[in-house]
Design an enzyme around this catalytic site. Structure first.
Site, PDB file in Angstrom:
ATOM      1  N   SER A 113      36.757  38.558  40.422  1.00 21.13           N
ATOM      2  CA  SER A 113      37.302  38.411  39.074  1.00 21.13           C
ATOM      3  C   SER A 113      36.837  37.136  38.378  1.00 21.13           C
ATOM      4  O   SER A 113      35.658  36.927  38.194  1.00 21.13           O
ATOM      5  CB  SER A 113      38.825  38.503  39.136  1.00 21.13           C
ATOM      6  OG  SER A 113      39.357  38.573  37.841  1.00 21.13           O
ATOM      7  N   HIS A 114      37.791  36.262  38.051  1.00 21.98           N
ATOM      8  CA  HIS A 114      37.499  35.050  37.288  1.00 21.98           C
ATOM      9  C   HIS A 114      37.148  33.875  38.189  1.00 21.98           C
ATOM     10  O   HIS A 114      36.907  32.779  37.694  1.00 21.98           O
ATOM     11  CB  HIS A 114      38.734  34.709  36.466  1.00 21.98           C
ATOM     12  CG  HIS A 114      39.955  34.707  37.321  1.00 21.98           C
ATOM     13  ND1 HIS A 114      40.507  35.868  37.799  1.00 21.98           N
ATOM     14  CD2 HIS A 114      40.679  33.708  37.844  1.00 21.98           C
ATOM     15  CE1 HIS A 114      41.545  35.567  38.573  1.00 21.98           C
ATOM     16  NE2 HIS A 114      41.666  34.271  38.619  1.00 21.98           N
ATOM     17  N   ASP A 277      36.228  37.723  31.397  1.00 25.28           N
ATOM     18  CA  ASP A 277      36.040  37.035  32.679  1.00 25.28           C
ATOM     19  C   ASP A 277      34.897  37.643  33.497  1.00 25.28           C
ATOM     20  O   ASP A 277      34.154  38.499  33.013  1.00 25.28           O
ATOM     21  CB  ASP A 277      37.343  37.043  33.480  1.00 25.28           C
ATOM     22  CG  ASP A 277      37.655  38.415  34.064  1.00 25.28           C
ATOM     23  OD1 ASP A 277      37.266  39.413  33.435  1.00 25.28           O
ATOM     24  OD2 ASP A 277      38.268  38.486  35.148  1.00 25.28           O
ATOM     25  N   ASP A 279      34.486  39.869  35.853  1.00 27.75           N
ATOM     26  CA  ASP A 279      34.324  41.320  35.999  1.00 27.75           C
ATOM     27  C   ASP A 279      34.772  42.080  34.755  1.00 27.75           C
ATOM     28  O   ASP A 279      34.843  43.315  34.782  1.00 27.75           O
ATOM     29  CB  ASP A 279      35.078  41.814  37.234  1.00 27.75           C
ATOM     30  CG  ASP A 279      36.565  41.558  37.142  1.00 27.75           C
ATOM     31  OD1 ASP A 279      36.964  40.560  36.513  1.00 27.75           O
ATOM     32  OD2 ASP A 279      37.345  42.357  37.683  1.00 27.75           O
ATOM     33  N   ASP A 281      37.648  42.333  33.041  1.00 27.41           N
ATOM     34  CA  ASP A 281      38.960  42.945  32.794  1.00 27.41           C
ATOM     35  C   ASP A 281      39.905  42.017  32.026  1.00 27.41           C
ATOM     36  O   ASP A 281      40.887  42.470  31.465  1.00 27.41           O
ATOM     37  CB  ASP A 281      39.604  43.472  34.087  1.00 27.41           C
ATOM     38  CG  ASP A 281      39.759  42.413  35.151  1.00 27.41           C
ATOM     39  OD1 ASP A 281      39.314  41.259  34.925  1.00 27.41           O
ATOM     40  OD2 ASP A 281      40.311  42.732  36.223  1.00 27.41           O
ATOM     41  N   ARG A 282      39.602  40.729  32.003  1.00 30.81           N
ATOM     42  CA  ARG A 282      40.474  39.801  31.258  1.00 30.81           C
ATOM     43  C   ARG A 282      39.900  39.479  29.886  1.00 30.81           C
ATOM     44  O   ARG A 282      38.704  39.622  29.669  1.00 30.81           O
ATOM     45  CB  ARG A 282      40.623  38.488  32.014  1.00 30.81           C
ATOM     46  CG  ARG A 282      41.322  38.639  33.331  1.00 30.81           C
ATOM     47  CD  ARG A 282      41.549  37.278  33.943  1.00 30.81           C
ATOM     48  NE  ARG A 282      42.337  37.428  35.166  1.00 30.81           N
ATOM     49  CZ  ARG A 282      43.017  36.462  35.740  1.00 30.81           C
ATOM     50  NH1 ARG A 282      42.994  35.245  35.220  1.00 30.81           N
ATOM     51  NH2 ARG A 282      43.710  36.676  36.831  1.00 30.81           N
ATOM     52  N   LYS A 376      42.943  46.681  33.641  1.00 28.80           N
ATOM     53  CA  LYS A 376      42.952  45.979  32.376  1.00 28.80           C
ATOM     54  C   LYS A 376      41.520  45.953  31.847  1.00 28.80           C
ATOM     55  O   LYS A 376      40.576  46.103  32.629  1.00 28.80           O
ATOM     56  CB  LYS A 376      43.527  44.589  32.528  1.00 28.80           C
ATOM     57  CG  LYS A 376      42.917  43.763  33.616  1.00 28.80           C
ATOM     58  CD  LYS A 376      43.840  42.606  33.970  1.00 28.80           C
ATOM     59  CE  LYS A 376      43.249  41.788  35.097  1.00 28.80           C
ATOM     60  NZ  LYS A 376      44.227  41.345  36.065  1.00 28.80           N
TER      61      LYS A 376
HETATM   62  C1  G1P Z   1      46.433  36.623  39.199  1.00 32.82           C
HETATM   63  C2  G1P Z   1      47.247  36.839  37.956  1.00 32.82           C
HETATM   64  C3  G1P Z   1      47.722  38.274  37.889  1.00 32.82           C
HETATM   65  C4  G1P Z   1      46.521  39.212  37.990  1.00 32.82           C
HETATM   66  C5  G1P Z   1      45.705  38.877  39.216  1.00 32.82           C
HETATM   67  C6  G1P Z   1      44.432  39.693  39.271  1.00 32.82           C
HETATM   68  O1  G1P Z   1      47.210  36.866  40.329  1.00 32.82           O
HETATM   69  O2  G1P Z   1      48.343  35.961  37.895  1.00 32.82           O
HETATM   70  O3  G1P Z   1      48.421  38.479  36.705  1.00 32.82           O
HETATM   71  O4  G1P Z   1      46.939  40.541  38.058  1.00 32.82           O
HETATM   72  O5  G1P Z   1      45.342  37.495  39.202  1.00 32.82           O
HETATM   73  O6  G1P Z   1      43.607  39.465  38.170  1.00 32.82           O
HETATM   74  P1  G1P Z   1      47.941  35.704  41.156  1.00 32.82           P
HETATM   75  O7  G1P Z   1      46.883  34.721  41.555  1.00 32.82           O
HETATM   76  O8  G1P Z   1      48.925  35.086  40.224  1.00 32.82           O
HETATM   77  O9  G1P Z   1      48.583  36.421  42.309  1.00 32.82           O
HETATM   78 ZN    ZN Z   2      38.939  39.953  36.380  1.00 33.20          ZN
END
Ligand code: G1P
Ligand code: ZN
Length: 543
Positions: A113-114, A277, A279, A281-282, A376
């Protein structure tokens, strides 16, 4: 020649998938047998004989090599076909769209992800199910159980597949089909929006900057914004995916997308700014000198979605993760829609979307989406904002202020304490949990606690119970603090503190959220002694 090889392995501990699959340091994933063990457990747990699967990732370091391993393992397990994005690229929402469009049994998404990418950064792997959404806990639990007891994995001995060329080839008996990563997603989202109106908006001189953060959405944003919608070249910046995201942190928030924020608050700011981000999705949404918090963005989208053709008939309902601000609740109540509060993580929205109980979902962590996929979708959110801006012909700031006047403002901020000692962080949460029943009636730094609990969620569709999802403390004056431990960190523990307060009076809507919530932050410190006992001076990140 191709032959299935059975490779003996030692069982591996610690491959517990979190809210978004398995995330670890890249070097850990590259340890021989590590990715293979997790993939073997997944392939066994879901069973892929004769199946069509989808495969793609955000292009981070090791994406290409991992794709070859996953293809050969899928072939060894008897999958009939794997549809791969060219170059092994697929944004997470595009993977979700492809799974649904091709009626695949599921798909592997390679992403952290990010989180930063590179040899010394992070990698991740997640499996999504036939509905296009992340595997539910029953499946991830089964995967985890298998990871601890496997003694071998199956892989096809074969040369690497050329993933740069569109079209079909064979890997043993299995067909590998390389597709354009953008096409299916574009066909999924285009009918939802009034492209005509958005084209007219750009044609009128409306200026936008989209920061793809050197991550996967570059090609998507260029094709749609600069292609279909006629935005001028240069609207998309950092649009080439790179294995280490240009050395940056592909997280679209004011901290990590600072260059975009500086431009949007500068003298030559365009009308609209957005970022997504690693991938895809954000999303981050920002107007001229006007940052829109993800919680507010969800509420504005919920209130205005019917301006877009795909949502013209209204929304069935809206869901938000528990720590997301209560702004969306107010829209749902005012418009008579269903409303749900779910645990953190997109997978909890899946059942609600599948059952048609909600149309829109969102999280405070910059995730917004709808029933068009089961993830998302960053660029989708940007397009919905564009559609609203094109229909209302007002600035982002005007839309936001009008929203607050109508529904009231929920001041909101999240404070993250990163890389805390895990035992310390768990101890703090356990102590707080034990103290919950004694809190109501007590005051901390002058704020009285009205109610305190630990969030548990009973899924309204399948009846499953998910417990220990964070601590909620409600203070007098319609304020709320939430504390929970992150499920996605790769180093120590990350404690997230979510602070919010409802302000109905428009005369008091202009304050900075950090100032408006400083007393609440002080109350949480008085209650937990977090700073004092961890030796930290403050949070690492405030968003
Ligand atoms: C974090 C975000 C959550 C999101 C997840 C995946 O998780 O807070 O909203 O769904 O990344 O992108 P966390 O690190 O808080 O468990
Ligand atoms: Zn992501």
């Amino acid at each position: 020649m191709t032959a299935v090889r059975r490779v003996p392995t030692q069982p591996i501990e610690g491959q517990k998938p979190g809210t978004s699959g398995l995330r670890k340091k890249t070097r850990v994933f590259m340890t021989p047998g590590y990715l293979e063990n997790y993939a073997e457990a997944t392939l066994q747990a879901v069973g892929v004989k004769g199946a069509t699967l989808i495969l793609g990732g955000d292009g981070r370091f090791f994406n290409d090599k991992a794709a070859q391993i996953l293809l050969k393992m899928a072939a060894a397990h008897g999958a009939a076909r794997v549809v791969v994005g060219r170059g092994a690229l697929l944004s997470t929402p595009a993977a979700s769209a492809l799974i649904r469009a091709r009626r695949a049994q599921g798909g592997f998404i390679m992403s952290a992800s990010h989180n930063p990418g590179g040899l010394d950064a992070d990698f991740g792997l997640k499996f999504n199910m036939a509905n296009g959404g992340p595997a539910p806990e029953s499946v991830t639990d089964a995967i985890f159980a298998l990871t601890k007891k496997l003694s071998e994995y199956l892989i096809l001995e074969a040369p690497d597949v050329d993933l740069a060329r569109l079209g079909e080839s064979r890997l043993g008996e299995m067909v590998v089909e390389v597709v354009d990563p953008v096409e299916c997603w574009r066909e999924t989202v285009a009918p939802l929006f009034d492209f005509e109106a958005i084209r007219a908006l750009f044609a009128s001189g409306f200026q936008m900057r989209f920061d793809a953060m050197h991550a996967v959405t570059g090609p998507y944003a260029k094709a749609i914004l600069e292609g279909d919608l006629g935005a001028p070249a240069g609207t998309v910046i950092n649009g080439e995916p790179s294995p280490d995201f240009g050395g940056g942190h592909p997280d679209p928030n004011p901290v990590w997308a600072k260059p975009l924020m500086d431009e949007m608050y500068g003298p030559a700011a365009p009308d609209f700014g957005a970022a997504s981000d690693g991938d895809g999705d954000r999303n981050m949404i920002v107007g001229r000198s006007c940052y829109v918090s993800p919680s507010d963005s969800l509420a504005v989208l919920a209130a205005n979605a019917p301006l877009a053709p795909g949502y013209a008939e209204g929304l069935a309902g809206v869901a938000r993760s528990m720590p997301t601000s209560r702004a969306a609740d107010r829209v749902a109540a005012a418009r008579g829609m269903n409303f749900f509060e779910t645990p953190t993580g997109w997978k909890f929205f899946g059942n609600l979307l599948d059952a048609g109980k909600v149309t829109l979902c969102g999280e405070e962590s910059a995730g917004t989406g709808s029933d068009h996929v089961r993830e998302k979708d960053g660029l989708w959110a940007v397009l919905l904002w564009l559609n609203i801006l094109a229909a209302r012909r007002q600035s982002v700031a005007e839309i936001l202020q009008a929203h607050w006047r109508e529904f009231g403002r929920d001041y909101y901020t999240r404070h993250d304490y990163e890389a805390l000692d895990s035992a310390f962080a768990e101890g703090l949460m356990n102590d707080l949990c034990a103290a919950l029943p004694s809190l109501p009636g007590k005051s901390f730094a002058g704020l009285a606690v009205e109610k305190a609990d630990e969030f548990a969620y009973r899924d309204p569709v399948d009846g499953s119970l998910t417990e220990r999802q964070g601590i909620r403390i409600y203070f007098a004056g319609d304020a709320r603090a939430v504390l929970r431990l992150s499920g996605t960190g790769t180093e120590g523990a990350t404690l997230r503190i979510y602070l919010e307060r409802f302000e109905p009076d428009p005369a008091r809507h202009a304050q900075d959220p950090q100032e408006a919530l400083a007393d609440l932050a002080a109350a949480v410190e008085a209650l937990t002694h977090l700073r004092a006992s961890s030796g930290r001076e403050g949070p690492d990140v405030r968003t």
